[in-house]
Design an enzyme around this catalytic site. Sequence first.
Site, short mmCIF file in Angstrom:
data_model
loop_
_atom_site.label_atom_id
_atom_site.label_comp_id
_atom_site.label_asym_id
_atom_site.label_seq_id
_atom_site.Cartn_x
_atom_site.Cartn_y
_atom_site.Cartn_z
N ASN B 70 39.28 17.15 34.27
CA ASN B 70 39.34 16.00 33.37
C ASN B 70 40.71 15.91 32.73
O ASN B 70 41.37 16.92 32.49
CB ASN B 70 38.23 16.08 32.31
N CYS B 131 44.67 22.23 24.55
CA CYS B 131 44.30 21.18 25.51
C CYS B 131 45.40 21.04 26.55
O CYS B 131 46.57 20.89 26.21
CB CYS B 131 44.11 19.84 24.81
N ILE B 192 36.90 30.20 26.86
CA ILE B 192 38.24 29.65 27.04
C ILE B 192 38.18 28.11 27.05
O ILE B 192 37.12 27.53 27.26
CB ILE B 192 38.85 30.11 28.41
N ASN B 193 39.33 27.49 26.90
CA ASN B 193 39.47 26.06 27.19
C ASN B 193 39.60 25.91 28.71
O ASN B 193 39.47 26.89 29.45
CB ASN B 193 40.71 25.52 26.46
N GLY B 218 33.48 23.92 34.46
CA GLY B 218 32.31 24.05 35.32
C GLY B 218 32.20 25.45 35.92
O GLY B 218 33.07 26.31 35.70
N GLY B 245 31.97 27.25 32.14
CA GLY B 245 31.06 27.18 33.29
C GLY B 245 29.65 27.68 33.06
O GLY B 245 28.93 27.99 34.01
#
Lengths: 258, 304
Positions: B70, B131, B192-193, B218, B245
Amino acid sequence: MNRLFKATVTDNKQIKKDHYLLTLHPFKKINRPEPGNFFMLSVDSSLDPLLKRPFSMHRWLGFDFQILYRVAGKGTGILSKRRPGDLLDVVGPLGNKFPVAKTHDKIILIAGGLGIAPIFSLAEKLKKNKHLLFYGAMTKEELLCIDELKSLGIEPVIATDDGTLGYKGVITDILKKFLTQNSKLKTQNYLYACGPKPMLMALSLLARKYDLKGYMALEQNMACGLGTCLGCVVNTVDGYKRVCKEGPVFRIEEIVWE
Amino acid sequence: MGMNLSVDLGKLKLQNPVMTASGTFGYGKEYSEFVDLNKLGAIVVKGLSLKPRQGNPPPRIVETPAGMLNAIGLQNIGIDNFIKKKLPFLKQFHIPVIVNFFGDSISEYIKAAGKLNETKGIHALEMNISCPNKQEGWSIFGTDPKVTFKVVSEVRKVTDLTLIVKLSPNVTDISLMAKTAEDAGADAISVINTLTGMAIDIKTGKPKLANITGGLSGPAIKPVAVRMVWECYKTVRIPIIGMGGIISAEDAIEFFLAGASAIAVGTGNFINPEATMDILEGIKSYMSAKGVKSLKKLTGAVRC
């Protein structure tokens, strides 16, 4: 109401080379889906493909419903192999609907390719109203639901890219010809459309030129269908809007095409 | 059997360890038809900035094997709109509301944290310093330990709420970043990010995302996330919120064993909107079958 449900495949019929008609029987009574609404379907429970896929509602059968789809990749390939009795996880109905006001008695429906899936459901709902349907596809073999449309009393104006049925050319060019030849069509008409991006872009230009109002249903990759992932936005005159939540149906003039 | 699922994050006590990952659960309301929000450990809302942001152009997401990329670009309604329009709904629930936030500069981080700190109904802050979808050297907040220390310690000065720092996996040594956050005053870390990734359409030769790169999430990233939680657990004393995930209770338990005190479900919410509740039930069944009375006993219990 919790819109997550399990559904049994009752039929998954190949109707053309790559096109299938899936009939699902929900385990519980669901909200009545309206033309324009869509469902998120898990094609199986594996990790690849991971996400549910959005499909527009094609036909509401009172309790069961139908999805019309084309095998376009891995997910739809797996879906095409599901057999009667198989279970699918579904979320829906989701999104907004085609807002059909009672005063719009003159309506032009425009479908391109698989865009016929939601446009058919709208045609079925509007059956008592007078409307014209312009329906385009690449070739005769990709025209779907012709008999079903006839049984609704609809004789579509057809165009195919290769000229194998109806006019040769793209459907928006045929629509333009009709609009220039028939000045009555131009007034008080509402357009309702669904189809591939080039068709919708051409339609937007046409609508601006002839000052026609109307709506179109868009498609976009999405992860949740619930308005949270923000993955499915489209650019509009008011900034980005989510296809799953503010859409999939938008006013034609509101979409800003790149 | 009496089972203790509670978790302590700084001053904050959670009734159970199942949280939502920022950006995957909206502002709670969107999932309230699927999940009784009162049953969650905590709700973490979509990341907020001082001013609204429109985010990146589409396409913003693409599915990859067992995951998705994303590049939303931190689209959000801004802190003021959140407080006015979204927070009142969340106040009716008795679970902690954790606000994820970020800024474009250290001073923006401080202003945002200060504003949120004064707002009733917010129980903890999660600082996004990681991010992958922001430009202009923003990644230094999460990858340069000196800058990380500076921004976290400055935010620490303006808030007495539980302060969680969400770490970037896009670093050589995550335990160094964890230690830096702890030294700067963080009460907990989120690990985690997403991992920076890329996918290309071979028919057109173009990247599949308009932003070119995006954050991978995921099940595909779960082993990386579990390893990073384990590395952080060996290094810091503050609690770790494990994420990356998680789609089942089995996944969540791996994170506890690696060292997580709580877990967050992200992409899993997209796959199954009831995932958080299924995971909570699965954790209880596991504890019951194993005769584990307190969840805290699982944290870091991996036998290496």
